[in-house]
Scaffold this motif. Structure first.
Motif, PDB file in Angstrom:
ATOM      1  N   ARG A 183      -3.442 112.527 -43.883  1.00 56.31           N
ATOM      2  CA  ARG A 183      -4.167 111.258 -43.975  1.00 56.31           C
ATOM      3  C   ARG A 183      -3.209 110.077 -43.874  1.00 56.31           C
ATOM      4  NH1 ARG A 183      -7.545 109.166 -49.299  1.00 56.31           N
ATOM      5  NH2 ARG A 183      -8.603 107.396 -48.291  1.00 56.31           N
ATOM      6  N   GLN A 184      -2.051 110.179 -44.523  1.00 54.25           N
ATOM      7  CA  GLN A 184      -1.072 109.096 -44.440  1.00 54.25           C
ATOM      8  C   GLN A 184      -0.508 108.953 -43.039  1.00 54.25           C
ATOM      9  OE1 GLN A 184       1.849 109.950 -47.427  1.00 54.25           O
ATOM     10  NE2 GLN A 184       0.458 109.630 -49.146  1.00 54.25           N
ATOM     11  N   LEU A 185      -0.352 110.078 -42.326  1.00 57.04           N
ATOM     12  CA  LEU A 185       0.224 110.029 -40.979  1.00 57.04           C
ATOM     13  C   LEU A 185      -0.759 109.486 -39.952  1.00 57.04           C
ATOM     14  CD1 LEU A 185       2.131 113.446 -40.852  1.00 57.04           C
ATOM     15  CD2 LEU A 185       3.153 111.162 -40.923  1.00 57.04           C
ATOM     16  N   THR A 186      -2.041 109.824 -40.074  1.00 58.34           N
ATOM     17  CA  THR A 186      -3.000 109.519 -39.000  1.00 58.34           C
ATOM     18  C   THR A 186      -4.074 108.531 -39.426  1.00 58.34           C
ATOM     19  OG1 THR A 186      -4.424 111.368 -39.665  1.00 58.34           O
ATOM     20  CG2 THR A 186      -2.665 111.823 -38.081  1.00 58.34           C
ATOM     21  N   HIS A 187      -4.151 108.187 -40.730  1.00 58.02           N
ATOM     22  CA  HIS A 187      -5.214 107.321 -41.252  1.00 58.02           C
ATOM     23  C   HIS A 187      -6.597 107.932 -41.016  1.00 58.02           C
ATOM     24  CE1 HIS A 187      -2.184 104.247 -41.961  1.00 58.02           C
ATOM     25  NE2 HIS A 187      -1.792 104.383 -40.691  1.00 58.02           N
ATOM     26  N   LEU A 188      -6.660 109.243 -41.011  1.00 55.72           N
ATOM     27  CA  LEU A 188      -7.922 109.963 -40.866  1.00 55.72           C
ATOM     28  C   LEU A 188      -8.233 110.701 -42.173  1.00 55.72           C
ATOM     29  CD1 LEU A 188      -7.414 111.567 -37.333  1.00 55.72           C
ATOM     30  CD2 LEU A 188      -8.663 109.474 -37.868  1.00 55.72           C
ATOM     31  N   GLU A 189      -9.528 110.807 -42.471  1.00 58.23           N
ATOM     32  CA  GLU A 189      -9.950 111.600 -43.610  1.00 58.23           C
ATOM     33  C   GLU A 189      -9.945 113.084 -43.198  1.00 58.23           C
ATOM     34  OE1 GLU A 189     -10.399 108.155 -45.838  1.00 58.23           O
ATOM     35  OE2 GLU A 189     -10.315 110.244 -46.463  1.00 58.23           O
ATOM     36  N   VAL A 190      -9.680 113.969 -44.154  1.00 57.08           N
ATOM     37  CA  VAL A 190      -9.517 115.389 -43.858  1.00 57.08           C
ATOM     38  C   VAL A 190     -10.388 116.214 -44.810  1.00 57.08           C
ATOM     39  CG1 VAL A 190      -7.893 117.298 -43.604  1.00 57.08           C
ATOM     40  CG2 VAL A 190      -7.141 114.948 -43.173  1.00 57.08           C
ATOM     41  N   THR A 191     -11.049 117.227 -44.231  1.00 56.56           N
ATOM     42  CA  THR A 191     -11.815 118.189 -45.022  1.00 56.56           C
ATOM     43  C   THR A 191     -11.401 119.589 -44.609  1.00 56.56           C
ATOM     44  OG1 THR A 191     -13.712 116.716 -45.247  1.00 56.56           O
ATOM     45  CG2 THR A 191     -14.100 119.066 -45.605  1.00 56.56           C
ATOM     46  N   LEU A 192     -11.050 120.440 -45.580  1.00 53.13           N
ATOM     47  CA  LEU A 192     -10.722 121.845 -45.325  1.00 53.13           C
ATOM     48  C   LEU A 192     -11.848 122.714 -45.880  1.00 53.13           C
ATOM     49  CD1 LEU A 192      -6.945 121.854 -46.314  1.00 53.13           C
ATOM     50  CD2 LEU A 192      -7.897 121.883 -44.016  1.00 53.13           C
ATOM     51  N   LEU A 193     -12.390 123.610 -45.046  1.00 48.59           N
ATOM     52  CA  LEU A 193     -13.557 124.414 -45.419  1.00 48.59           C
ATOM     53  C   LEU A 193     -13.243 125.895 -45.228  1.00 48.59           C
ATOM     54  CD1 LEU A 193     -16.559 124.619 -46.198  1.00 48.59           C
ATOM     55  CD2 LEU A 193     -17.109 124.397 -43.769  1.00 48.59           C
ATOM     56  N   VAL A 194     -13.476 126.695 -46.282  1.00 48.40           N
ATOM     57  CA  VAL A 194     -13.280 128.147 -46.234  1.00 48.40           C
ATOM     58  C   VAL A 194     -14.637 128.804 -46.502  1.00 48.40           C
ATOM     59  CG1 VAL A 194     -12.086 130.122 -47.218  1.00 48.40           C
ATOM     60  CG2 VAL A 194     -10.912 127.917 -47.048  1.00 48.40           C
ATOM     61  N   GLN A 195     -15.099 129.607 -45.518  1.00 46.52           N
ATOM     62  CA  GLN A 195     -16.381 130.300 -45.639  1.00 46.52           C
ATOM     63  C   GLN A 195     -16.118 131.803 -45.576  1.00 46.52           C
ATOM     64  OE1 GLN A 195     -17.921 128.025 -42.216  1.00 46.52           O
ATOM     65  NE2 GLN A 195     -19.714 127.605 -43.481  1.00 46.52           N
ATOM     66  N   THR A 196     -16.606 132.521 -46.598  1.00 47.14           N
ATOM     67  CA  THR A 196     -16.463 133.977 -46.621  1.00 47.14           C
ATOM     68  C   THR A 196     -17.840 134.604 -46.833  1.00 47.14           C
ATOM     69  OG1 THR A 196     -16.017 133.922 -49.009  1.00 47.14           O
ATOM     70  CG2 THR A 196     -14.122 133.865 -47.524  1.00 47.14           C
ATOM     71  N   ASP A 197     -17.915 135.912 -46.532  1.00 46.66           N
ATOM     72  CA  ASP A 197     -19.206 136.598 -46.627  1.00 46.66           C
ATOM     73  C   ASP A 197     -19.642 136.803 -48.074  1.00 46.66           C
ATOM     74  OD1 ASP A 197     -18.617 138.727 -43.731  1.00 46.66           O
ATOM     75  OD2 ASP A 197     -19.318 136.656 -43.932  1.00 46.66           O
ATOM     76  N   ASN A 198     -18.667 137.007 -48.969  1.00 44.22           N
ATOM     77  CA  ASN A 198     -19.012 137.425 -50.325  1.00 44.22           C
ATOM     78  C   ASN A 198     -18.890 136.309 -51.369  1.00 44.22           C
ATOM     79  OD1 ASN A 198     -16.311 137.152 -50.234  1.00 44.22           O
ATOM     80  ND2 ASN A 198     -15.813 139.276 -50.777  1.00 44.22           N
ATOM     81  N   SER A 199     -18.774 135.076 -50.956  1.00 41.87           N
ATOM     82  CA  SER A 199     -18.669 133.985 -51.929  1.00 41.87           C
ATOM     83  C   SER A 199     -19.156 132.689 -51.290  1.00 41.87           C
ATOM     84  CB  SER A 199     -17.229 133.824 -52.421  1.00 41.87           C
ATOM     85  OG  SER A 199     -16.387 133.461 -51.342  1.00 41.87           O
TER      86      SER A 199
END
Length: 778
Positions: A183-199
């Motif tokens: 975010r500091q480097l690009t001035h963009l907001e960031v979202t990290l998403l982890v999707q699994t079958d069992n949770s």
């Protein structure tokens, strides 16, 4: 009421100005909107590349660390001995130094032998074995896996001793700190998403994190989309881009970059207001000026202006109207000449930009446009890249317009094929291309064979055969590539393969292309390897079996490439021999070995060092002069240097080898026959050479036992060599049993991994002073 000319001109000028200014304002508004959107998309693209670069850099750091640890002799010894506490300590120390989240050691069956993380329990199978195999085969591939719902970047390397015995893995948690850094480097907001079958999905974001906003954010994100995604959250509008990090059957990890648009919209609104103000002022000023000019020249100039506008839009066919006013008539005539000249020049420029001048065929630019058009429409196509190997030689024997005549003749032969979807182009003087759409592999090969037959059997204008050497490389979409540049590269690689093996037609094979690219890099960089300090000499000690002392060693060349890492001598030595670089390497090895012997001698360590010399070295340069100059430069006795000549080199040209070896012997240098037993020579033949030593090849030693064919060969070789006055060296000793057998049979010197592996000069000194060396020497 009749409207006056002045009024009509003024009204027309006023309406025209309104139309022009309105169109201009609208166009500027639209252009500004598009530019701002493109700017946002470009920022997202840049942010995606920055994010991927951050991961790639971190992956490279982890890769370097696991490569260093996996190459560490002590660590490999601990792996081989299954010393788990030592392994845990080494993993923890290196993991702390690399700031890694976890460090694992797997056996070759994927079981976790040692771990620094509770998420990876020892004794359990590694859950991401298939992804790990891909990463091992391609270190540039990023391996990202979920660990307790958090994405982790992993790097792996194989531990060899010398065969693979384990796999080392080091991981890095992709956490909030990395998102904040991006975010500091690009001035963009960031979202990290982890999707699994069992949770449930796990995520972190630099956006607002209220519970209601979290649900709304997850609802709008689409990790399967590869296009721009609009996003509205808490009254703020964003443009989002999904960056897939990893995907498997039971999990998916994605990153989303968000560009805020509210500030952009506000700036666009202010721009619209300023445009309207400027347009109003421009309209008022233009209207006043139009009223002043309308009395005399408004209508004629308006007609000329419309004509000029048509020319500016690319319409060069409409004639320029004749005017009565002499000055304006001259202006109209000049405008007509300009229209004709521009039309002719644009036609010629357009043709020249897309066609090759000698043959009149499309050039590479037009060919790539046609390829990209077919790829965009997902139409299968094939490319035949045709090379004429003796094109330049054929032209050098002729003069005048021979090149144009030959190019046109080749083009005519290709154009006569007359198939639907076929295009012909000329890329270089000696290189043509044929593009065929909707063609199967069999059709492409048939077409390539027809092209090769036509061009190879082409006759000149007097009916004589031209004797052209034609080779063709074949590549196709979508099997081999998905862009015009990549497709042409594949066809070029296939063409080079055809030329190298003197084949008329060669179909692209990815494995051959990758191997060829690696060979090109090695051949290119081998010439500067010594200057860049990438070459090293490692020394393997030799044990005298008669008195138990170590006073000899063999110098073995090693190359650590700046990008490819350690390159096996079995890979670069044959390349050096084929490309003529072996002579320079041998000169460097002789000089470096003599310098090291002199350095040891100055430190009180007297060692006799042997250096390998190939058949190419005996024929390529004056070995005697190189050796004599090196010994003189370092003031070293010739007896401390031994040259090992392979059996095949000795027997290849016995007369020349005998002359060179005799000269070396007169210098006082020791001579040894290396790899004895792998060729077709005999001891009776070798007795004619001035050698003092014979080295039995390791293929007879490694599996040596008290009985068997190898035992008979080795014992008889030792006995007959001693009768001829030759000292015998056995290489490839890997066990105490083999060492004792050779000692009992009267072998003079032993060499092999059981005694010591090849090590750098400093390590050899340390080893000689170690307890292991003292035990060997009794």
């Amino acid at each position: 009421m009749r409207i006056s000319f002045f009024a009509r001109v003024s009204l027309g000028v006023m309406l025209l100005l309104l139309l022009v200014i309105g169109s201009l304002a609208g166009a500027l508004q639209q252009a500004a909107q598009q530019a701002l959107e493109r700017h946002a998309q470009e920022q997202l693209n840049i942010g995606a590349r920055v994010f991927e670069r951050l991961l790639a850099l971190r992956s490279q750091q982890l890769q370097d660390e696991v490569r260093i640890l996996s190459s560490d002799f002590g660590f490999r010894d601990a792996v081989a001995s299954a010393d788990v506490p030592t392994l845990r300590s080494a993993l923890r120390n290196h993991g702390d130094r690399a700031e890694a989240s976890e460090v694992l050691l797997l056996d070759l069956h994927g079981q976790i032998k040692a771990s620094t993380s509770a998420a990876f329990a020892e004794g359990q199978p590694f859950a991401y074995a298939q992804a790990l195999l891909t990463q091992l085969q391609n270190p540039q591939h990023l391996l990202v896996v979920p660990v307790d719902g958090v994405p982790h970047l992993l790097a792996a390397a194989t531990v060899r001793a010398p065969l693979p015995v384990a796999v080392l893995i080091m991981g890095f948690e992709i956490d909030r700190a990395l998102a904040d850094e991006l975010r500091q480097l690009t001035h963009l907001e960031v979202t990290l998403l982890v999707q699994t079958d069992n949770s449930k999905p796990r995520w972190l974001s630099t956006l607002l994190n209220a519970p209601a906003q979290q649900l709304e954010l997850l609802r709008q994100l689409d990790s399967d989309s590869r296009h721009w995604q609009p996003l509205a959250l808490a009254g703020e509008h964003y443009l989002s881009l999904a960056v897939p990090l990893s995907e498997a059957a039971d999990y998916q990890i994605s990153a989303f970059l968000h560009r805020p648009l509210n500030a952009v919209s506000a700036a666009l609104l202010g721009l619209r207001e300023r445009l309207l103000s400027i347009a109003g002022l421009a309209f008022g000023a233009s209207l006043l000026l139009a009223l002043l000019l309308a009395r005399t020249v408004a209508r004629p100039l308006e007609r000329l202006a419309r004509s000029a506008q048509r020319i500016g839009q690319g319409d060069y066919q409409a004639p320029i109207e004749r005017l009565r006013v002499p000055e304006l008539a001259a202006l109209g005539a000049a405008l007509g000449q300009m229209q004709h000249g521009i039309a002719e020049r644009e036609r010629q420029l357009a043709h020249n930009a897309l066609h090759e001048p000698h043959s009149g065929l499309p050039n590479r630019t037009l060919l790539e446009e046609r390829i990209n058009s077919a790829i965009a429409a997902e139409r299968p196509l094939g490319v035949l890249l045709i090379g004429v190997a003796n094109f330049s030689e054929w032209l050098s024997a002729r003069s005048g317009d021979a090149e144009q005549q030959l190019a046109q003749a080749l083009a005519q032969q290709l154009l006569e094929l007359r198939r639907p979807g076929l295009s012909v182009a000329r890329l270089l003087d000696d290189r043509f291309a044929v593009l065929l759409e909707e063609a199967s592999a069999a059709e492409l090969i048939t077409l390539a064979d027809q092209c090769q037959q036509r061009l190879s059997q082409l006759r000149d204008w007097q009916g004589e055969a031209l004797g052209l050497q034609v080779h063709i490389g074949v590549a196709s979409y979508p099997q081999d590539a998905h862009s015009s540049e990549a497709l042409l590269h594949c066809a070029l690689a296939a063409l080079h393969e055809a030329q190298m093996h003197h084949e008329p037609v060669q179909v692209y094979e990815q494995a051959k292309d990758a191997a060829r690219q690696r060979q090109i890099i090695l051949v290119r960089d081998l010439r500067q390897a010594a200057e860049r300090g990438e070459l090293q000499l490692h020394y393997q000690p030799k044990l005298n079996l008669r008195d138990g002392q170590i006073r000899q060693a063999e110098a073995l060349l090693r190359w650590q490439h700046a990008e490819l890492g350690w390159v096996s001598p079995g890979e670069f030595i044959p390349l050096a021999e084929r490309t003529g670089s072996i002579a320079a390497l041998t000169r460097w090895v002789i000089e470096a070995a003599v310098a090291q012997i002199a350095q040891w001698h100055a430190q009180g360590l007297v060692m006799q060092v042997s250096v390998n010399v190939s058949a190419a070295d005996l024929a390529a340069f004056d070995v005697c002069q190189v050796v004599e100059q090196a010994l003189s430069r370092h003031q070293l006795a010739a007896q401390q240097l031994v040259l090992e000549i392979t059996e095949s080199a000795v027997m290849q040209d016995q007369q020349h080898a005998l002359a060179v070896l005799q000269a070396l012997r007169e210098l006082g240098v020791g001579l040894s026959v290396d790899d004895f037993g792998t060729g077709y020579s005999s001891l009776a033949q070798l007795r004619q050479l001035p050698v003092q030593e014979l080295k039995i090849d390791q293929t007879f030693i490694r599996q040596l036992g008290p009985e068997g064919d190898d035992a008979v060969i080795v014992r008889s070789t030792i006995e007959m060599s001693h009768r001829l006055g030759l000292k015998v060296v056995a290489e490839g000793i890997e066990s105490a049993l083999v060492l004792e057998l050779l000692r009992d049979w009267g072998c003079d010197v032993a060499q092999g991994y059981y005694i010591s592996r090849p090590v750098p000069a400093s390590a050899l000194q340390a080893w000689l002073a170690s307890d292991a060396a003292q035990v060997l020497q009794g």
